[in-house]
Design a protein around this motif. Structure first.
Motif, PDB file in Angstrom:
ATOM      1  N   TYR A  81       0.824  -1.205   0.000  1.00  9.78           N
ATOM      2  CA  TYR A  81       0.000   0.000   0.000  1.00  9.78           C
ATOM      3  C   TYR A  81       0.869   1.272   0.000  1.00  9.78           C
ATOM      4  O   TYR A  81       0.551   2.240  -0.681  1.00  9.78           O
ATOM      5  CB  TYR A  81      -0.948   0.024   1.190  1.00  9.78           C
ATOM      6  N   ILE A  82       1.939   1.266   0.754  1.00 11.88           N
ATOM      7  CA  ILE A  82       2.838   2.426   0.781  1.00 11.88           C
ATOM      8  C   ILE A  82       3.457   2.644  -0.594  1.00 11.88           C
ATOM      9  O   ILE A  82       3.509   3.770  -1.102  1.00 11.88           O
ATOM     10  CB  ILE A  82       3.915   2.258   1.868  1.00 11.88           C
ATOM     11  N   ASP A  83       3.920   1.563  -1.222  1.00 11.01           N
ATOM     12  CA  ASP A  83       4.510   1.673  -2.561  1.00 11.01           C
ATOM     13  C   ASP A  83       3.496   2.198  -3.570  1.00 11.01           C
ATOM     14  O   ASP A  83       3.822   3.028  -4.422  1.00 11.01           O
ATOM     15  CB  ASP A  83       5.052   0.325  -3.027  1.00 11.01           C
ATOM     16  N   LYS A  84       2.273   1.705  -3.466  1.00 12.50           N
ATOM     17  CA  LYS A  84       1.208   2.140  -4.375  1.00 12.50           C
ATOM     18  C   LYS A  84       0.930   3.633  -4.199  1.00 12.50           C
ATOM     19  O   LYS A  84       0.811   4.377  -5.188  1.00 12.50           O
ATOM     20  CB  LYS A  84      -0.053   1.316  -4.089  1.00 12.50           C
ATOM     21  N   GLY A  85       0.841   4.088  -2.973  1.00 13.54           N
ATOM     22  CA  GLY A  85       0.611   5.501  -2.697  1.00 13.54           C
ATOM     23  C   GLY A  85       1.760   6.372  -3.158  1.00 13.54           C
ATOM     24  O   GLY A  85       1.559   7.432  -3.755  1.00 13.54           O
ATOM     25  N   LYS A 106       3.871   5.744  -5.546  1.00  8.04           N
ATOM     26  CA  LYS A 106       3.877   5.769  -7.016  1.00  8.04           C
ATOM     27  C   LYS A 106       2.871   6.801  -7.536  1.00  8.04           C
ATOM     28  O   LYS A 106       3.169   7.569  -8.452  1.00  8.04           O
ATOM     29  CB  LYS A 106       3.559   4.378  -7.556  1.00  8.04           C
ATOM     30  N   LEU A 107       1.683   6.832  -6.947  1.00  4.89           N
ATOM     31  CA  LEU A 107       0.676   7.814  -7.340  1.00  4.89           C
ATOM     32  C   LEU A 107       1.157   9.241  -7.064  1.00  4.89           C
ATOM     33  O   LEU A 107       1.006  10.132  -7.904  1.00  4.89           O
ATOM     34  CB  LEU A 107      -0.643   7.563  -6.604  1.00  4.89           C
ATOM     35  N   ILE A 120      -3.606  12.395  -6.039  1.00  4.09           N
ATOM     36  CA  ILE A 120      -3.151  12.693  -4.677  1.00  4.09           C
ATOM     37  C   ILE A 120      -4.224  12.300  -3.673  1.00  4.09           C
ATOM     38  O   ILE A 120      -3.925  11.715  -2.631  1.00  4.09           O
ATOM     39  CB  ILE A 120      -2.740  14.176  -4.546  1.00  4.09           C
ATOM     40  N   ALA A 121      -5.465  12.588  -3.992  1.00  6.76           N
ATOM     41  CA  ALA A 121      -6.556  12.204  -3.098  1.00  6.76           C
ATOM     42  C   ALA A 121      -6.617  10.679  -2.947  1.00  6.76           C
ATOM     43  O   ALA A 121      -6.803  10.173  -1.838  1.00  6.76           O
ATOM     44  CB  ALA A 121      -7.884  12.739  -3.636  1.00  6.76           C
ATOM     45  N   GLN A 122      -6.424   9.966  -4.052  1.00  2.27           N
ATOM     46  CA  GLN A 122      -6.439   8.495  -4.010  1.00  2.27           C
ATOM     47  C   GLN A 122      -5.256   7.984  -3.185  1.00  2.27           C
ATOM     48  O   GLN A 122      -5.405   7.025  -2.425  1.00  2.27           O
ATOM     49  CB  GLN A 122      -6.387   7.933  -5.416  1.00  2.27           C
ATOM     50  N   ALA A 123      -4.101   8.586  -3.330  1.00  2.00           N
ATOM     51  CA  ALA A 123      -2.913   8.142  -2.597  1.00  2.00           C
ATOM     52  C   ALA A 123      -3.073   8.344  -1.095  1.00  2.00           C
ATOM     53  O   ALA A 123      -2.514   7.589  -0.307  1.00  2.00           O
ATOM     54  CB  ALA A 123      -1.683   8.883  -3.096  1.00  2.00           C
ATOM     55  N   LYS A 124      -3.851   9.329  -0.701  1.00  2.00           N
ATOM     56  CA  LYS A 124      -4.041   9.600   0.727  1.00  2.00           C
ATOM     57  C   LYS A 124      -5.073   8.689   1.376  1.00  2.00           C
ATOM     58  O   LYS A 124      -5.202   8.683   2.586  1.00  2.00           O
ATOM     59  CB  LYS A 124      -4.449  11.067   0.919  1.00  2.00           C
ATOM     60  N   GLU A 125      -5.809   7.919   0.587  1.00  2.00           N
ATOM     61  CA  GLU A 125      -6.841   7.016   1.137  1.00  2.00           C
ATOM     62  C   GLU A 125      -6.251   5.875   1.906  1.00  2.00           C
ATOM     63  O   GLU A 125      -5.284   5.336   1.710  1.00  2.00           O
ATOM     64  CB  GLU A 125      -7.730   6.469   0.025  1.00  2.00           C
TER      65      GLU A 125
END
Length: 75
Positions: A43-47, A49-50, A70-75
């Motif tokens: 999840y950290i890597d995915k965020g 990357k976004l 950015i909003a998606q990465a903060k979820e």
């Protein structure tokens, strides 16, 4: 079993499949350290990357695509 499959999928960069198997592993045993750690890392890597993709956009792309990323990465 599911943790091993998840690790294999993660090494093959099949992140959605890896996520599914980590979640299944944790449904069977919520205290499983490796599955918890690796899913968190995924999840950290995915965020990250976004966020990196959004931060490297030009101004016009950022306005239309970057802010939702950015909003998606903060979820």
């Amino acid at each position: 079993y599911h943790t091993d499959l998840a690790i294999l999928h993660q090494k093959l960069r099949e992140y959605e499949a890896a996520e599914e198997h980590y979640i299944k592993a944790l449904a069977l045993n919520p205290n499983q350290y490796i599955a918890n750690f690796n899913l968190t890392s995924l999840y950290i890597d995915k965020g990250n990357k976004l966020l990196n993709t959004a931060n490297n956009m030009n101004d016009s792309d950022y306005a239309s695509k970057g802010k939702p990323m950015i909003a998606q990465a903060k979820e």
